[in-house]
Design a protein around this motif. Sequence first.
Motif, mmCIF file in Angstrom:
data_model
loop_
_atom_site.group_PDB
_atom_site.id
_atom_site.type_symbol
_atom_site.label_atom_id
_atom_site.label_comp_id
_atom_site.label_asym_id
_atom_site.label_seq_id
_atom_site.Cartn_x
_atom_site.Cartn_y
_atom_site.Cartn_z
ATOM 1 N N PHE A 96 0.828 -1.194 0.000
ATOM 2 C CA PHE A 96 0.000 0.000 0.000
ATOM 3 C C PHE A 96 0.865 1.247 0.000
ATOM 4 O O PHE A 96 1.864 1.321 0.718
ATOM 5 N N ILE A 97 0.480 2.247 -0.810
ATOM 6 C CA ILE A 97 1.176 3.530 -0.875
ATOM 7 C C ILE A 97 0.179 4.651 -0.577
ATOM 8 O O ILE A 97 -0.891 4.710 -1.187
ATOM 9 N N ASP A 98 0.541 5.526 0.356
ATOM 10 C CA ASP A 98 -0.242 6.729 0.642
ATOM 11 C C ASP A 98 0.612 7.930 0.262
ATOM 12 O O ASP A 98 1.488 8.353 1.024
ATOM 13 N N LYS A 99 0.388 8.485 -0.911
ATOM 14 C CA LYS A 99 1.251 9.547 -1.444
ATOM 15 C C LYS A 99 1.195 10.827 -0.624
ATOM 16 O O LYS A 99 2.070 11.679 -0.754
ATOM 17 N N ASP A 100 0.188 10.967 0.222
ATOM 18 C CA ASP A 100 0.053 12.177 1.034
ATOM 19 C C ASP A 100 0.626 12.022 2.441
ATOM 20 O O ASP A 100 0.514 12.937 3.256
ATOM 21 N N GLU A 114 3.465 11.435 5.493
ATOM 22 C CA GLU A 114 4.828 11.747 5.876
ATOM 23 C C GLU A 114 5.441 10.564 6.639
ATOM 24 O O GLU A 114 4.798 9.533 6.843
ATOM 25 N N HIS A 115 6.681 10.762 7.080
ATOM 26 C CA HIS A 115 7.429 9.724 7.784
ATOM 27 C C HIS A 115 7.366 10.015 9.281
ATOM 28 O O HIS A 115 8.297 10.569 9.864
ATOM 29 N N ASN A 116 6.253 9.659 9.919
ATOM 30 C CA ASN A 116 6.112 9.962 11.340
ATOM 31 C C ASN A 116 5.038 9.090 11.986
ATOM 32 O O ASN A 116 4.312 8.352 11.296
ATOM 33 N N GLU A 117 4.944 9.208 13.300
ATOM 34 C CA GLU A 117 4.015 8.381 14.077
ATOM 35 C C GLU A 117 2.547 8.584 13.694
ATOM 36 O O GLU A 117 1.802 7.587 13.583
ATOM 37 N N PRO A 118 2.078 9.810 13.497
ATOM 38 C CA PRO A 118 0.673 9.970 13.096
ATOM 39 C C PRO A 118 0.337 9.260 11.782
ATOM 40 O O PRO A 118 -0.742 8.682 11.640
ATOM 41 N N ALA A 119 1.279 9.285 10.840
ATOM 42 C CA ALA A 119 1.034 8.614 9.559
ATOM 43 C C ALA A 119 0.942 7.108 9.740
ATOM 44 O O ALA A 119 0.070 6.444 9.161
ATOM 45 N N TRP A 120 1.840 6.538 10.547
ATOM 46 C CA TRP A 120 1.789 5.090 10.781
ATOM 47 C C TRP A 120 0.558 4.712 11.599
ATOM 48 O O TRP A 120 -0.025 3.642 11.382
ATOM 49 N N ALA A 121 0.151 5.586 12.517
ATOM 50 C CA ALA A 121 -1.074 5.330 13.273
ATOM 51 C C ALA A 121 -2.270 5.257 12.339
ATOM 52 O O ALA A 121 -3.161 4.404 12.518
ATOM 53 N N ASN A 122 -2.298 6.122 11.338
ATOM 54 C CA ASN A 122 -3.415 6.138 10.380
ATOM 55 C C ASN A 122 -3.478 4.865 9.546
ATOM 56 O O ASN A 122 -4.540 4.527 9.014
ATOM 57 N N ARG A 123 -2.343 4.172 9.411
ATOM 58 C CA ARG A 123 -2.317 2.962 8.576
ATOM 59 C C ARG A 123 -2.271 1.677 9.394
ATOM 60 O O ARG A 123 -2.277 0.582 8.822
ATOM 61 N N MET A 124 -2.245 1.792 10.710
ATOM 62 C CA MET A 124 -2.078 0.606 11.555
ATOM 63 C C MET A 124 -3.193 -0.408 11.363
ATOM 64 O O MET A 124 -2.974 -1.625 11.465
ATOM 65 N N HIS A 125 -4.388 0.069 11.055
ATOM 66 C CA HIS A 125 -5.513 -0.862 10.909
ATOM 67 C C HIS A 125 -5.355 -1.780 9.697
ATOM 68 O O HIS A 125 -5.926 -2.874 9.667
ATOM 69 N N LYS A 126 -4.596 -1.341 8.704
ATOM 70 C CA LYS A 126 -4.509 -2.111 7.456
ATOM 71 C C LYS A 126 -3.875 -3.481 7.650
ATOM 72 O O LYS A 126 -4.441 -4.496 7.224
ATOM 73 N N PRO A 127 -2.700 -3.590 8.272
ATOM 74 C CA PRO A 127 -2.163 -4.946 8.471
ATOM 75 C C PRO A 127 -3.006 -5.764 9.449
ATOM 76 O O PRO A 127 -3.095 -6.983 9.306
#
Length: 374
Positions: free
Chosen positions: A349-353, A355-368
Amino acid sequence: MKKILIFLLIITQGVLLSQVKVTFEITAKNLSDDEKIYISGNHESIGNWNPKAVSLELNKKNIWTKKISFPKGIKVEFKFTKGSWETESQIEPGINPDNYSFVTNRDTIISISINYWRDQNPPKVFGQITGKVEYLTNIEGKGILPRDVIIWFPPSYDESTSRRYPVLYMHDGQNIIDPATSAFGIDWQVDETSDSLIKENLMNEIIVVGIYNTTQRRSDYGHSDTGYAYMRWVVNELKPLIDKTYRTKPDRENTVVAGSSMGGLISFMMLWEYSDIFSKAACFSPAFKVDRFDFVKNVRNFDGKKKIIKLYIDNGGIGLETRLQPGIDEMVQSLVIKGYELDKDIFYFIDKDAEHNEPAWANRMHKPLLNETA
């Protein structure tokens, strides 16, 4: 002999000509007499992001300097600390700067003023811990520094006393559950995400084991002797301790590993090197091939049987994420060549919008978690 000397002279001159001298001049306030300033960045001349490898020299009152040579034509990214990332410089109270950067086109002087430091202005904390956690403190391991571990328990753990649970091991453990210990006051919210998905019956209940990082994070999570020592410690010491102390399902099908950036690299390495222990890995913004690290080569050179594994791999599209993308593309391509199938063995999965930080990874944590990689 004369020809050899001339040839060596030409080579030496070429090396010298390909170097650029950069003078850093830092005006800094609010330092005590025993404090120093360090520069840390993406090149070996400035420590490869080790926050205490390269110190500046105090030449005048409040003026710190350092002359450093770099290869010509490269992009240099850097920050300043007082010896650790907990003491990095800030542009305003509570606001850490993006990486400073420049391209080494010519000899130059870089002047920067620093008025604030992170330890003098702790970040605001957003959120809380949801659910029950326990801590293991100062756990030692051969070849690595001691560290703490946080364990998060699913909602039914205390009531269902005969039930056992799968385990998700995560790196950078202080950043995943507790915002008070997270680097920037915002955590991955693994506890909130898991709790919500569990209560909505969208995922099975799991135990999460968050392994804190140390000042040797880059070595711990890299393709290095320290990285392999760290993996051996997790597999041979920490996991048996967790399985003995808590009601886990210790088999490989119920043992998963996850992390971001260098933590994403070491998560992949653990799955790849210990596929008899781990069955799945989630690699957020992984540093598969960047700077001196290149684990893509290990996958390409592997000639054994296809491993029975599942991978979640993702990346953003802003800042450091763009530097990581070529290595991620190469890794996915190499795995496909080895017979691993997209949307079956690899979830990408790629989210072009992002950044490289904790909030961004938190937003994607549900996917795996929803993709059955945990």
